[in-house]
Scaffold this motif. Structure first.
Motif, PDB file in Angstrom:
ATOM      1  N   TYR A   1       3.823  -1.600  -9.136  1.00 12.99           N
ATOM      2  CA  TYR A   1       4.293  -2.485  -7.911  1.00 12.99           C
ATOM      3  C   TYR A   1       3.230  -3.066  -7.234  1.00 12.99           C
ATOM      4  O   TYR A   1       3.726  -4.341  -6.752  1.00 12.99           O
ATOM      5  CB  TYR A   1       5.144  -1.565  -6.944  1.00 12.99           C
ATOM      6  N   ASN A   2       2.317  -2.689  -6.977  1.00 12.97           N
ATOM      7  CA  ASN A   2       1.191  -3.230  -6.198  1.00 12.97           C
ATOM      8  C   ASN A   2       0.135  -4.158  -7.160  1.00 12.97           C
ATOM      9  O   ASN A   2      -0.559  -4.726  -6.505  1.00 12.97           O
ATOM     10  CB  ASN A   2       0.371  -2.269  -5.499  1.00 12.97           C
ATOM     11  N   SER A   3       0.352  -4.097  -8.454  1.00 14.47           N
ATOM     12  CA  SER A   3      -0.720  -4.781  -9.086  1.00 14.47           C
ATOM     13  C   SER A   3      -0.617  -6.258  -9.083  1.00 14.47           C
ATOM     14  O   SER A   3      -1.596  -7.205  -9.272  1.00 14.47           O
ATOM     15  CB  SER A   3      -0.367  -4.519 -10.608  1.00 14.47           C
TER      16      SER A   3
ATOM     17  N   LEU B   1       0.057  -7.798  -5.945  1.00 17.10           N
ATOM     18  CA  LEU B   1      -0.006  -7.755  -4.566  1.00 17.10           C
ATOM     19  C   LEU B   1      -1.597  -7.767  -4.219  1.00 17.10           C
ATOM     20  O   LEU B   1      -1.789  -7.174  -3.175  1.00 17.10           O
ATOM     21  CB  LEU B   1       0.822  -6.726  -4.051  1.00 17.10           C
TER      22      LEU B   1
ATOM     23  N   LYS C   1      -4.744  -2.015   3.139  1.00 17.65           N
ATOM     24  CA  LYS C   1      -5.700  -1.221   2.201  1.00 17.65           C
ATOM     25  C   LYS C   1      -5.731   0.369   2.319  1.00 17.65           C
ATOM     26  O   LYS C   1      -5.520   1.107   1.678  1.00 17.65           O
ATOM     27  CB  LYS C   1      -7.006  -1.917   2.027  1.00 17.65           C
TER      28      LYS C   1
ATOM     29  N   LYS D   1      -2.376   1.960   2.205  1.00 16.32           N
ATOM     30  CA  LYS D   1      -1.929   2.301   0.719  1.00 16.32           C
ATOM     31  C   LYS D   1      -2.902   3.149   0.098  1.00 16.32           C
ATOM     32  O   LYS D   1      -2.421   4.088  -0.614  1.00 16.32           O
ATOM     33  CB  LYS D   1      -2.053   0.883   0.060  1.00 16.32           C
TER      34      LYS D   1
END
Length: 196
Positions: free
Chosen positions: A87-89, A91, A101, A104
Motif C-alpha cells: 500500500y505504501n510503496s 506513496l 514517517k 508509519k
C-alpha cells in the motif's frame, strides 16, 4: 476477513473441535459412572478409565492447536506487513514529512504485532469457548434435560445485548489507546533522531 482464509486457521479450528469434543465427552462417562455407582454395580472400572482418558487426551490436540495458533499469528503478521508495504510503496512522497514517517514507523514497529497477537489470541479463545459451550450443552441436554438448551439460548441473547451496548465505548477507548501508543512511538523515534 482475509485473516480467516488461511489453511492454518482451519487446521487450528479442527484441532480445537477435537480437543473440545474429547473434553465434552467426559460428561457422558461421568454420568455413566454415577448411574453404575447408584445401582451398586462393580463394573464402573471401564467408564472410569474412559473418564480419566478424557481428562488426559485433550492435551494432545490442544498442544497442536496452540502450535497452529502461533503459526497463524506469524502468518497474519507477515500478510499485514506485506499489505502495508504494497500500500505504501507508491506513496514515497509522504515519507518526506517527518511526522507521517514517524507515525508509519510506529505503526509497523508496534501496532501491527500487537494487533495480530491480540486478534489471533482472542479468536482462539472465542472459538474454544464456543465449541466448549455448544458441545457441553448438547451432551447435558441428552444426559440430563433439554431445557438447559433454552436457558442457554436466553443467556446468549442477554450477553449479546450487553456486549452490543458496551462495544461502542470499548471501541472508542481502544482507538484512543492506539492513538496514544502511536504518538508515544513517534516521540521515541524523533527523540532518537534528535540525539543522532
Amino acid at each position: 476477513y482475509t485473516i480467516f482464509k488461511t489453511s492454518i486457521f482451519w487446521k487450528m479450528t479442527f484441532f480445537l473441535i477435537i480437543q473440545q469434543g474429547i473434553s465434552a465427552s467426559s460428561m457422558f462417562f461421568l454420568s455413566d459412572i454415577s448411574k453404575l455407582v447408584d445401582s451398586q454395580s462393580t463394573m464402573f472400572v471401564i467408564p472410569l478409565l474412559l473418564f480419566f482418558s478424557t481428562l488426559i487426551l485433550p492435551y494432545i490436540p490442544g498442544s497442536i492447536s496452540l502450535i497452529m495458533l502461533k503459526k497463524w499469528e506469524n502468518k497474519s503478521f507477515l500478510n499485514y506487513t506485506n499489505s502495508f508495504i504494497n500500500y505504501n510503496s507508491n506513496l514515497v512522497h509522504l515519507f518526506s514529512d517527518e511526522l507521517i514517517k514517524a507515525e508509519k514507523e510506529g505503526t509497523i514497529n508496534k501496532e501491527v504485532h500487537n494487533f495480530t497477537s491480540n486478534f489471533t489470541g482472542f479468536s482462539y479463545d472465542g472459538i474454544s469457548c464456543i465449541f466448549n459451550m455448544v458441545l457441553n450443552l448438547t451432551l447435558i441436554s441428552f444426559v440430563l434435560d433439554s431445557r438447559f438448551v433454552s436457558v442457554f439460548v436466553i443467556s446468549l441473547v442477554i450477553v449479546f445485548c450487553i456486549l452490543k451496548f458496551t462495544n461502542k465505548l470499548i471501541g472508542e477507548k481502544e482507538e484512543q489507546s492506539q492513538t496514544s501508543r502511536i504518538c508515544y512511538s513517534n516521540h521515541l523515534i524523533n527523540f532518537w533522531d534528535s540525539i543522532i
